[in-house]
Design an enzyme around this catalytic site. Structure first.
Site, short mmCIF file in Angstrom:
data_model
loop_
_atom_site.label_atom_id
_atom_site.label_comp_id
_atom_site.label_asym_id
_atom_site.label_seq_id
_atom_site.Cartn_x
_atom_site.Cartn_y
_atom_site.Cartn_z
N HIS A 228 0.85 -1.18 0.00
CA HIS A 228 0.00 0.00 0.00
C HIS A 228 0.89 1.24 0.00
CE1 HIS A 228 -3.91 -1.92 1.76
NE2 HIS A 228 -3.37 -2.65 0.80
N GLU B 62 0.89 3.94 1.71
CA GLU B 62 1.32 4.41 3.02
C GLU B 62 2.55 3.65 3.51
OE1 GLU B 62 -1.79 3.54 2.06
OE2 GLU B 62 -3.24 4.15 3.58
N CYS C 110 -6.09 1.91 6.00
CA CYS C 110 -6.71 0.66 6.44
C CYS C 110 -6.06 0.22 7.75
CB CYS C 110 -6.55 -0.42 5.37
SG CYS C 110 -4.84 -0.98 5.16
N CYS D 22 -2.19 -0.38 7.40
CA CYS D 22 -1.44 0.88 7.29
C CYS D 22 -1.50 1.66 8.59
CB CYS D 22 -1.96 1.69 6.11
SG CYS D 22 -1.64 0.86 4.53
#
Length: 161
Positions: free
Chosen positions: A54, A56, A84, A87
């Site tokens: 992801h 992040e 999420c 993260c």
């Protein structure tokens, strides 16, 4: 602070668009410290075939490498979509001071939508959170991508063998 947050979110949106052009869900993230961008990333889950890639987490890893420290003290993470659970865990563990995000994620968001891991009172670190910065623009690029995907699937449905 508000104007500065919008400026950096515009940078995160550039990364999100780049990821979208590469076939990813268009999420972008940057880490900033004292007015300097330490890292920038877009989602790479499809390109890397890695569920943890992801934006992040990629931005946090790169910022830690740039600083030579896993503690991202005095850093702000700008991300186009609410983080999420995965993260949010990385954000808490990295000790990021602030998280600024654009679009809310009512299916997986952990900064107030589904839950609020970032500000959970039992955790030893709770970053400041600012939500909705350039939210409409951040939401729009996600809506456009999903609309295009739906249109493509209608135009060329999968035919069973």
């Amino acid at each position: 602070m508000e104007r500065e947050d919008e400026r950096w979110m515009a940078e995160a949106l550039v990364s999100a668009r780049e990821g979208g052009e590469a076939g990813e869900v268009p999420v972008g993230a940057i880490v900033v410290r004292e007015g300097v961008v330490l890292s920038r990333a877009s989602n790479r889950t499809v390109r890397d075939q890695d569920p943890t890639a992801h934006a992040e987490l990629l931005a946090l890893r790169a910022a830690a490498a740039a600083l030579g420290s896993w503690r991202l003290v005095d850093c702000t993470l700008y991300v186009t979509l609410e983080p999420c659970a995965m993260c949010a865990g990385g954000i808490v563990l990295s000790r990021v001071e602030r998280v600024v995000f654009g679009a809310w994620d009512d299916k997986a968001g952990m900064a107030g939508s589904v839950g609020d891991l970032l500000r959970h009172p039992s955790l030893n670190h709770r970053p400041e959170v600012r939500a909705g910065v350039s939210g409409e623009e951040c939401s729009a690029i996600l809506r456009e991508m999903f609309a295009q995907r739906r249109a493509r699937s209608v135009d060329s449905p999968l035919v069973p063998e």
